[in-house]
Motif scaffolding. Structure first.
Motif, PDB file in Angstrom:
ATOM      1  N   ASP A  58       0.391  -1.201  -0.021  1.00 29.39           N
ATOM      2  CA  ASP A  58      -0.140  -0.274   0.035  1.00 29.39           C
ATOM      3  C   ASP A  58       0.453   1.273   0.081  1.00 29.39           C
ATOM      4  O   ASP A  58      -0.029   2.370  -0.950  1.00 29.39           O
TER       5      ASP A  58
ATOM      6  N   ARG B 219      -9.974  -8.583   7.736  1.00 25.87           N
ATOM      7  CA  ARG B 219      -9.856  -7.908   6.889  1.00 25.87           C
ATOM      8  C   ARG B 219     -10.477  -5.944   7.416  1.00 25.87           C
ATOM      9  O   ARG B 219      -9.726  -5.796   6.287  1.00 25.87           O
TER      10      ARG B 219
ATOM     11  N   HIS C 178      -7.977  -1.413   5.459  1.00 27.87           N
ATOM     12  CA  HIS C 178      -8.287  -0.002   5.313  1.00 27.87           C
ATOM     13  C   HIS C 178      -7.982   1.371   5.847  1.00 27.87           C
ATOM     14  O   HIS C 178      -7.981   2.480   5.858  1.00 27.87           O
TER      15      HIS C 178
ATOM     16  N   ALA D  22      -5.742  -6.334   3.358  1.00 31.41           N
ATOM     17  CA  ALA D  22      -6.498  -5.136   2.222  1.00 31.41           C
ATOM     18  C   ALA D  22      -7.267  -5.858   1.389  1.00 31.41           C
ATOM     19  O   ALA D  22      -8.198  -5.525   1.192  1.00 31.41           O
ATOM     20  N   GLU D  23      -6.065  -6.827   0.425  1.00 34.71           N
ATOM     21  CA  GLU D  23      -6.759  -7.825  -0.619  1.00 34.71           C
ATOM     22  C   GLU D  23      -8.005  -8.249   0.114  1.00 34.71           C
ATOM     23  O   GLU D  23      -9.416  -9.085  -0.987  1.00 34.71           O
TER      24      GLU D  23
ATOM     25  N   ASP E  93     -11.211  -6.269   0.265  1.00 35.74           N
ATOM     26  CA  ASP E  93     -10.885  -5.731  -1.464  1.00 35.74           C
ATOM     27  C   ASP E  93     -12.273  -7.150  -1.904  1.00 35.74           C
ATOM     28  O   ASP E  93     -12.876  -6.821  -2.901  1.00 35.74           O
ATOM     29  N   ALA E  94     -11.996  -8.227  -1.387  1.00 37.80           N
ATOM     30  CA  ALA E  94     -12.435  -9.574  -2.244  1.00 37.80           C
ATOM     31  C   ALA E  94     -13.854  -9.437  -0.698  1.00 37.80           C
ATOM     32  O   ALA E  94     -14.699 -10.653  -2.008  1.00 37.80           O
TER      33      ALA E  94
ATOM     34  N   PRO F 150     -15.761  -7.082   0.882  1.00 36.17           N
ATOM     35  CA  PRO F 150     -16.543  -5.949   0.974  1.00 36.17           C
ATOM     36  C   PRO F 150     -17.510  -5.560   2.117  1.00 36.17           C
ATOM     37  O   PRO F 150     -18.329  -6.715   1.928  1.00 36.17           O
TER      38      PRO F 150
ATOM     39  N   PRO G   4     -19.341  -0.212   0.747  1.00 36.00           N
ATOM     40  CA  PRO G   4     -17.642   0.031   0.326  1.00 36.00           C
ATOM     41  C   PRO G   4     -17.257   0.689   2.084  1.00 36.00           C
ATOM     42  O   PRO G   4     -15.281   0.438   1.880  1.00 36.00           O
TER      43      PRO G   4
ATOM     44  N   SER H 259      -6.673   8.453   4.061  1.00 29.75           N
ATOM     45  CA  SER H 259      -8.304   7.105   3.174  1.00 29.75           C
ATOM     46  C   SER H 259      -9.601   7.709   3.280  1.00 29.75           C
ATOM     47  O   SER H 259      -9.925   7.825   2.134  1.00 29.75           O
TER      48      SER H 259
END
Length: 816
Positions: free
Chosen positions: A192, A379, A383, A437-438, A441-442, A444, A448, A512
């Motif tokens: 990131d 997860r 963010h 982060a992945e 995204d997968a 959400p 979001p 962010s």
């Protein structure tokens, strides 16, 4: 000096390195004064490994005034002088102790930066021995004339960082590289954030080595040259973790052979001149079983040896995979090792043998076995781009109670998915940050933007609460009470400490929020930090925060917020001597206030900043008029603090223009407002200005009393600038009364504090010290703080306005 036995000097009585060297000379006398040439011949064979030692090297060891001693050489000399093993052990202990004392009382800076050693470190005996041997290679007689560079290379999860940290601690515990230990995570593989800029790392290293910020060069080459110069003849260890490539570390390497550089990287650094690569492979069977036993329990592993070996094989002896698997066993006491081995055999770790991508399946395994609430918490950490996080921050991010967040973080730490280097503060490794982060995204959230919005709402509300207790005015439009469950603060100290701990996270949250289009949160995150940044004199990195705030307010179409942020941006610009940009920002804010937004209080605040700009340009009459105009506009319940600022600033100008009676009147009125508002920082600034005015008026007793009161308040506020300001004024007052020793003492303390926060007035304190360096200084008078004028005896002041301005330009402190 004491003599413990047989007339031999006692090394335990050495209070510093000089005394130990002196005692070493007494030991040579005790041994019959063998010549240095003879002593060199005796010493060489006693070293490990044995080598030829030059006479010069031995002579140097007996020179008082050295900054360090080679521990191995000292021990060998002691043995060569006929000391038995118990006595030699006492000399070794004393040598390590005085080096530690020298380090703890050395120059300003943070030199002992190594991360904590890890209790779960396992194996790596051969690799550790090779690294230590390379670090301790002979350095005398010209045998080694270059810095030792060891790169620890291997795949992700293989334990490079753990090995580097253990090597560093082993060397330091043995008395090597006792002067300085520097550490940095270069973020070479952060998904990131970009890899750390070597120029920025050099800036941080130079600050830690005591170089004031304003003396650090701008260019990377010049910074590298200064770093090499500051490291000359220093026994230093530099740990460069997670390097992206050779280019990132090349300028971070000193040139002196007394230094050691340890580098960890997933990539080969073979193109780095002088590097000795140490390739780290996976564990042996024995090391793997040892790690499994340490974490899961030795009794359980001994009870199922075959199943334990199956786990080792399925984890492919990768340390991180083994640690995670063992953590699962530890948290599931009902499981057998065979049950875990069966799960691994089902193919969940199949990709672990896929080279550099092998670590993701290990993360997948750990993640899938978490309870759903833990999965979600992990997860959501993807963010947050800040350097670390607390239970309170995670509670806001996940919208869960604080205790639940704390419990979740503890469980994630048990699974080695996060780490805790500081009590109550957690962080993600670079790779795990990208993994989280992945996952986010997968999978959400229903909204979001919800996680970032919740986090930003909490940060604004908590930041506002903290800013209020340190003296900031209220901010309109802050989330209502209860939104985001903001923290509460009992008083000034708690609020300031929270900002000290969280300002980097606040900057990351603002980024962010900007990416998510949360414009209101972006500008509010800047507004709540303003008073803290002023108190801590942190403007360089705050400039970007304030610039993002202006862009966000403009994007939101909120002209009132835009004007407020432009005024705030102007205050950063003028405090960093960027006066053209400050004036432009002020004029833009005033244009809005005088056009589409009718806000007399806001316009008055913008005029205060504009007046400060004109004051710094030397336009004193124009500045005075602007402060007066601001006071005419400042009315209403939110105006008193701004009124106090305008009055205090106007008082400074009145004094500069020779109108001392008006200066006293304005400043006393400002002081009364600050006290009514319980604004202790404003109160301390006003008291300092009154003290200066009394000094100008030759009322020294009152000046002393007021400076003591200002210093007392500054200590209560933990405000370094105000402490230095009070000490500087105390020095001025001592000098005026002819007490030059006391003046120099006060200025020296002020200089140290100004340098601590990289404040430009450090130069003024140094000028005062330089001006009184002679044995018989001429009589003193208060003079221009920026450029001292000829010194002469002080009398009651009745100069013209022009004389007064020339004489004391810069006296007194503004507060806008």
């Amino acid at each position: 000096m004491g003599e413990p036995y047989g007339g031999m000097p006692d090394p335990s009585q050495a209070m510093d390195l000089a005394e130990l060297v002196s005692l070493l000379g007494e030991l040579r006398t005790w041994a019959g004064m063998p010549s240095y040439r003879v002593l060199a011949k005796r010493t060489g064979p006693l070293l490990r490994p044995a080598r030829v030692v030059s006479t010069t090297t031995v002579v140097d060891a007996f020179k008082v005034g050295r900054r360090r001693l080679d521990l191995d050489l000292v021990v060998a000399i002691v043995r060569a002088l006929g000391v038995d093993e118990p006595g030699t052990a006492r000399w070794r202990e004393a040598c390590i102790r005085v080096h530690g004392l020298a380090k703890s009382s050395g120059p300003v800076g943070v030199f002992g930066q190594l991360p904590g050693d890890l209790v779960t470190f396992t194996g790596r005996r051969d690799e550790l021995a090779r690294l230590i041997e390379a670090a301790r290679q002979p350095r005398d007689g010209g045998v080694a004339n270059a810095v030792v560079i060891s790169s620890i290379e291997g795949m992700a999860g293989v334990g490079k960082t753990q090995l580097a940290i253990r090597t560093a601690h082993e060397l330091v515990r043995a008395g090597h590289f006792a002067d300085i230990q520097l550490h940095v995570n270069l973020r070479g593989f952060d998904p990131d954030l970009p890899p750390s800029d070597p120029s920025a790392v050099l800036d941080a290293f130079l600050r830690q080595l005591g170089v004031p910020a304003r003396q650090i060069p701008e260019s990377r080459d010049e910074r590298a040259a200064m770093f090499r110069d500051r490291m000359r003849n220093r026994s230093a260890l530099i740990l460069l973790d997670n390097a992206a490539d050779a280019g990132q570390v090349r300028d971070l390497i000193p040139a002196d052979p007394t230094c050691l550089v340890l580098i960890t990287s997933r990539r080969s650094l073979a193109d780095l001149d002088g590097v000795s690569p140490h390739m780290i492979d996976t564990f042996s069977d024995a090391e793997s079983l040892d790690l499994l036993s340490r974490i899961a329990g030795s009794a359980r592993v001994a009870a199922e040896p075959a199943a334990a070996m199956r786990i080792v094989e399925f984890c492919d002896r990768l340390p991180l995979a083994l640690a995670l698997a063992a953590a699962r066993l530890r948290s599931r006491p009902a499981w057998s090792l065979a049950q875990l081995a069966d799960r691994l055999q089902a193919g969940r770790l199949e990709a672990i043998r896929a080279g550099r991508r092998a670590i993701r399946p290990v993360f997948d395994l750990s993640y899938r076995d978490l309870a759903e609430p833990l999965q979600r918490t992990f997860r959501l950490l993807g963010h947050h781009l800040g350097p670390d996080f607390t239970p309170a921050l995670v509670a806001a991010l996940a919208d869960i109670p604080d205790l639940e967040a704390e419990d979740a973080l503890e469980q994630l730490q048990d699974e080695n998915l996060i780490r805790q280097n500081t009590p109550g503060r957690y962080e993600l490794h670079d790779l795990l940050r990208g993994y989280a982060a992945e996952l986010a995204d997968a999978d959400p959230e229903p909204d979001p933007a919800g996680p970032v919005a919740r986090l930003a709402t909490w940060a604004v509300a908590t930041g506002h609460a903290a800013s209020r207790v340190i003296g900031s005015p209220p901010l309109t439009g802050v989330p209502p009470e209860g939104a985001g469950r903001p923290m509460r603060f009992a008083g000034y100290d708690e609020g300031l400490t929270w900002f000290d701990n969280e300002h980097q996270n606040l900057a990351a949250i603002q980024v962010s929020a900007a990416q998510a289009g949360l414009h209101r949160h972006v500008w509010q995150l800047a507004a709540v930090q303003k008073e803290f940044r002023i108190a801590r004199y942190q403007f360089d990195d705050f400039l970007a925060v304030q610039q993002r705030a202006v862009v966000a307010a403009r994007a939101a179409g909120d002209q009132a917020a835009e004007a407020l942020m432009l005024s705030g941006l102007a205050s950063v610009y003028w405090r960093t001597d960027r006066l053209d940009e400050a004036e432009e920002s002020c004029l833009k804010a005033l244009q809005i206030y005088r056009g589409t937004v009718v806000d007399p209080c806001g316009e008055g605040t913008a005029l205060i900043d504009y007046g400060a700009v004109q004051c710094q340009r030397g336009n004193n009459e124009d500045s005075l008029a602007l402060f007066t105009q601001a006071l005419e506009l400042l009315h209403g319940e939110d105006a008193p603090r701004a009124c106090a600022v305008a009055l205090q600033n106007r008082g400074v100008l009145q004094q500069r223009l020779g109108r001392l009676a008006q200066a006293f009147a304005d400043t006393r009125q400002a002081l009364a407002i600050y006290r009514q508002l319980d604004d202790r920082r404003g109160e301390a600034l006003a008291i300092g200005n009154l003290a200066w005015f009394h000094l100008v008026d030759a009322d020294l007793d009152v000046a002393f009393d007021l400076y003591r009161e200002q210093e007392h308040l500054a200590l209560l506020l933990s405000d370094t600038f105000l402490q230095a300001d009070a000490l500087f004024g105390t020095g001025e007052t001592h000098a005026t009364s002819g007490q030059f020793d006391q003046a120099r003492h006060a200025w020296q303390k002020a200089l140290h504090l100004f340098e601590e926060i990289s404040h430009p007035r450090a130069a003024q304190a140094q000028q005062r010290l330089d001006a009184t360096a002679t044995e018989c200084p001429i009589p003193w008078t208060p003079t221009d703080w920026a450029a001292p004028q000829p010194l002469r005896k002080i009398e009651k002041r009745h100069e013209t306005a022009d004389e007064e301005q020339t004489e004391r330009q810069g006296g007194g402190r503004s507060t806008s």
